[in-house]
Scaffold this motif. Structure first.
Motif, PDB file in Angstrom:
ATOM      1  N   ASP A 215     -12.938  -1.315  -0.760  1.00 49.37           N
ATOM      2  CA  ASP A 215     -12.956   0.134  -0.684  1.00 49.37           C
ATOM      3  C   ASP A 215     -11.557   0.634  -1.028  1.00 49.37           C
ATOM      4  O   ASP A 215     -10.583   0.238  -0.394  1.00 49.37           O
ATOM      5  CB  ASP A 215     -13.338   0.524   0.761  1.00 49.37           C
ATOM      6  N   LEU A 216     -11.473   1.485  -2.040  1.00 47.97           N
ATOM      7  CA  LEU A 216     -10.154   1.962  -2.467  1.00 47.97           C
ATOM      8  C   LEU A 216      -9.556   2.944  -1.479  1.00 47.97           C
ATOM      9  O   LEU A 216      -8.355   3.146  -1.439  1.00 47.97           O
ATOM     10  CB  LEU A 216     -10.271   2.670  -3.823  1.00 47.97           C
ATOM     11  N   GLU A 217     -10.416   3.593  -0.700  1.00 49.81           N
ATOM     12  CA  GLU A 217      -9.924   4.729   0.085  1.00 49.81           C
ATOM     13  C   GLU A 217      -9.497   4.392   1.511  1.00 49.81           C
ATOM     14  O   GLU A 217      -8.693   5.090   2.098  1.00 49.81           O
ATOM     15  CB  GLU A 217     -10.961   5.845   0.089  1.00 49.81           C
ATOM     16  N   SER A 218     -10.070   3.333   2.090  1.00 42.23           N
ATOM     17  CA  SER A 218      -9.676   3.046   3.475  1.00 42.23           C
ATOM     18  C   SER A 218      -8.504   2.059   3.487  1.00 42.23           C
ATOM     19  O   SER A 218      -8.226   1.382   2.506  1.00 42.23           O
ATOM     20  CB  SER A 218     -10.864   2.496   4.253  1.00 42.23           C
TER      21      SER A 218
ATOM     22  N   PRO B  78      -4.045   0.203  -1.915  1.00 40.93           N
ATOM     23  CA  PRO B  78      -5.110  -0.773  -2.133  1.00 40.93           C
ATOM     24  C   PRO B  78      -4.653  -1.873  -3.103  1.00 40.93           C
ATOM     25  O   PRO B  78      -3.584  -1.763  -3.702  1.00 40.93           O
ATOM     26  CB  PRO B  78      -6.222   0.063  -2.764  1.00 40.93           C
TER      27      PRO B  78
END
Ligand SMILES: Cc1cc2nc3c(=O)[nH]c(=O)nc-3n(C[C@H](O)[C@H](O)[C@H](O)COP(=O)(O)OP(=O)(O)OC[C@H]3O[C@@H](n4cnc5c(N)ncnc54)[C@H](O)[C@@H]3O)c2cc1C
Ligand code: SF4
Ligand code: FES
Ligand code: FES
Lengths: 168, 328
Positions: free
Chosen positions: A127-130, A121
């Motif tokens: 969004d940090l996760e996607s 990221p």
């Protein structure tokens, strides 16, 4: 101090003062003058090279610290007649004016695309996760360590966007 | 740059054994080499610690994470567990420096980076931190980036790290290996020192001691944010920053772990501020009361007076963001 450096796939035996930075070793001792010295303090990105595939500032690393590592410079990414896709895109999009920052920009952009592919990221990712989409805003943030005194930024982003799009 | 001997350590014991007053460990080198080029730091010997086995991020028994001292800022920010459970840390890391620098900068080196005070950087100027007893030109001088909390008559410098601010909010501990080979851990809040009359002493690390890891406690159910205010949108140090780990349950704030950057000699935390928030329903009036307590002893130095209202607004904006659903 005796040091062996592996640069663009070939080994070089050097006898260096420990004070010599990787950047000075490349430029002064090995004649690889593609990497540029802008600030010598990690602020401009003109000296960006890849160490073990990751982009770093060659001015803030000692050459002796790089023994056993694989260093790739702009000369190793491509050559006249056999340019890398990023080098070609910079030519096609006119991603420079004076060209001083260009080798650093190209090394940085090449490694940056790899980071994005691995799903890293950035500060502007919502969004940090996607997996982040490489928008222009994302490209600018991820390239903020490469300053261009000529402000060729719009064309630099165009070039990177082009390569990112074709690799997707 | 002054000349020095270079040594590559093969084990932590070899590293601490080679340490001493005139020796420095070199990790990413991004702060040390910068300062050595300017002769602000002039070690006789550099011990390269990059070959040490301190690069892992491992789960601890109580569900936390142990981050090796040589884990790079990039790897830590991109670790899936950090992105999921410690978002404030990922965000803080990503807000700092550049892609290139984060690839080099390490967890240990980031904690120990020196202040960006321009008088500290200028060897032609007196500076109590660089040359104890010589004076402080920042007091009464150009002090736009300097401290508003916890400063002293000797030094008003700030600690520049973003990462450390997030770690302070998360309640991280620092693991240190002493010269006798034993390891101890210390709360990050106790690790850092305020300047008092010895601004050259910045932390609890003894001569030749090595940071081996940072330990994060088990994650908590919370919303997290790192809000950094700076002169440019990217690639600049914080003027002020807020790291926040907040939980709201049944309309009341159940947790408000807060740390502040850019305002003091170390990441700042004030538990009285948190106590005001916990147990109450979120509101602007409440956030103002918390800010009043935070800023009770704040003191501007002239060019940094703006940080006092800026910190209040940044705290309020962060709390509004993290409690938004509950307040609606
Ligand atoms: C242009 C620029 C912009 C920057 N912007 C930001 C920013 O926005 N936010 C931010 O937070 N930071 C910023 N930084 C600072 C950067 O984060 C630090 O330089 C970096 O984190 C230092 O880590 P390092 O591993 O390179 O440390 P080094 O330079 O290798 O070491 C720093 C100090 O720590 C000591 N040390 C290192 N590791 C250990 C260990 N394991 N045990 C004991 N001592 C140790 C060294 O002896 C040295 O004294 C910026 C830096 C530059 C050059
Ligand atoms: S604020 Fe601290 S670091 Fe800056 S000049 Fe004063 S003593 Fe030195
Ligand atoms: S010359 Fe290395 S960053 Fe400017
Ligand atoms: S093209 Fe001139 S500095 Fe970038």
């Amino acid at each position: 101090m005796k040091t062996t450096l592996s640069i663009n796939g070939s080994g070089h035996d050097l006898d260096l003062d420990p004070r010599v930075t990787l950047l000075d070793a490349l430029r002064q001792h090995l004649g690889l003058t593609g990497s540029k010295k802008g600030c010598d303090h990690g602020q401009c990105g003109a000296c960006t090279v890849l160490v073990d595939g990751r982009r770093v500032n060659a001015c803030l690393t000692l050459a002796v610290m790089c023994e056993g590592r694989e260093v790739t410079t702009i000369e190793g990414l491509g050559a006249p007649g056999a340019l890398s896709s990023m080098q070609k895109a910079f030519v096609e999009h006119d991603g420079y004016q004076c060209g001083y920052c260009t080798p650093g920009q190209i090394c940085s952009a090449t490694a940056m695309l790899e980071e994005a592919k691995q799903g890293w990221p950035s500060y502007v990712s919502d969004d940090l996760e996607s997996r982040p989409a490489l928008t222009r805003e994302e490209i600018s943030e991820r390239m903020s360590g490469n300053l261009c005194r000529c402000a060729a930024y719009p064309n630099i982003v165009d070039a990177i966007e082009d390569v990112a799009g074709s690799e997707r | 740059m002054k000349s020095f001997d270079y040594l590559r350590a093969g084990s932590t014991g070899e590293a601490t054994g080679a340490g001493g007053a005139a020796t420095r460990f070199i990790a990413g080198g991004t702060n040390l080499l910068d300062l050595m080029k300017l002769e602000v730091m002039t070690p006789d010997k550099l011990v390269d610690i990059n070959r040490l086995d301190l690069k892992a991020i491992e789960e601890t028994e109580d569900g936390g994470l142990r981050v090796g001292a040589l884990v790079t800022n990039s790897d830590l920010a991109a670790d899936p567990r950090v992105r999921r459970d410690y978002a404030v840390l990922s965000r803080a890391l990503l807000s700092g420096a550049t892609g290139q620098l984060r690839n080099m900068a390490t967890t240990g080196g980031n904690l120990l980076q020196r202040t960006r005070c321009s008088y500290f950087y200028d060897t032609a100027m007196p500076c109590n931190k660089r040359e104890p007893g010589s004076g402080c030109q920042a007091i009464g001088g150009y002090n736009r980036i300097h401290a508003i909390l916890g400063a002293s008559d000797s030094c008003i410098a700030t600690h520049p790290s973003d990462m450390a601010v997030a770690m302070r909010a998360l309640g991280a501990r620092v693991e240190i290996e002493g010269t006798d080979g034993t390891r101890r851990t210390q709360d990050l809040g106790d690790f850092y020192r305020l300047p008092s009359d010895t601004p050259q002493v910045e932390n609890a690390l003894g001569e030749a001691e090595l940071i081996t890891a940072v330990i994060l406690p088990a994650p908590v159910t919370s919303r997290q944010a790192y809000r950094k205010v700076r002169d440019r949108a990217s690639y600049a140090f914080a003027l002020v920053s807020v790291a926040a780990v907040v939980a709201v349950e049944e309309g009341k704030i159940a947790r408000a772990d807060l740390a502040f950057g850019g305002v003091a000699h170390a990441p700042w935390r004030n538990e009285a501020v948190e106590a005001i928030l916990v147990g109450e329903a979120p509101s602007d009036a409440l956030f103002d009361r918390a800010a009043d307590t935070l800023l009770e002893k704040a003191k501007g130095q002239g060019s940094n007076d703006f940080k006092i209202p800026l910190l209040r607004r940044t705290l309020k904006a962060t709390l509004r963001e993290l409690t938004a659903e509950a307040a609606r």
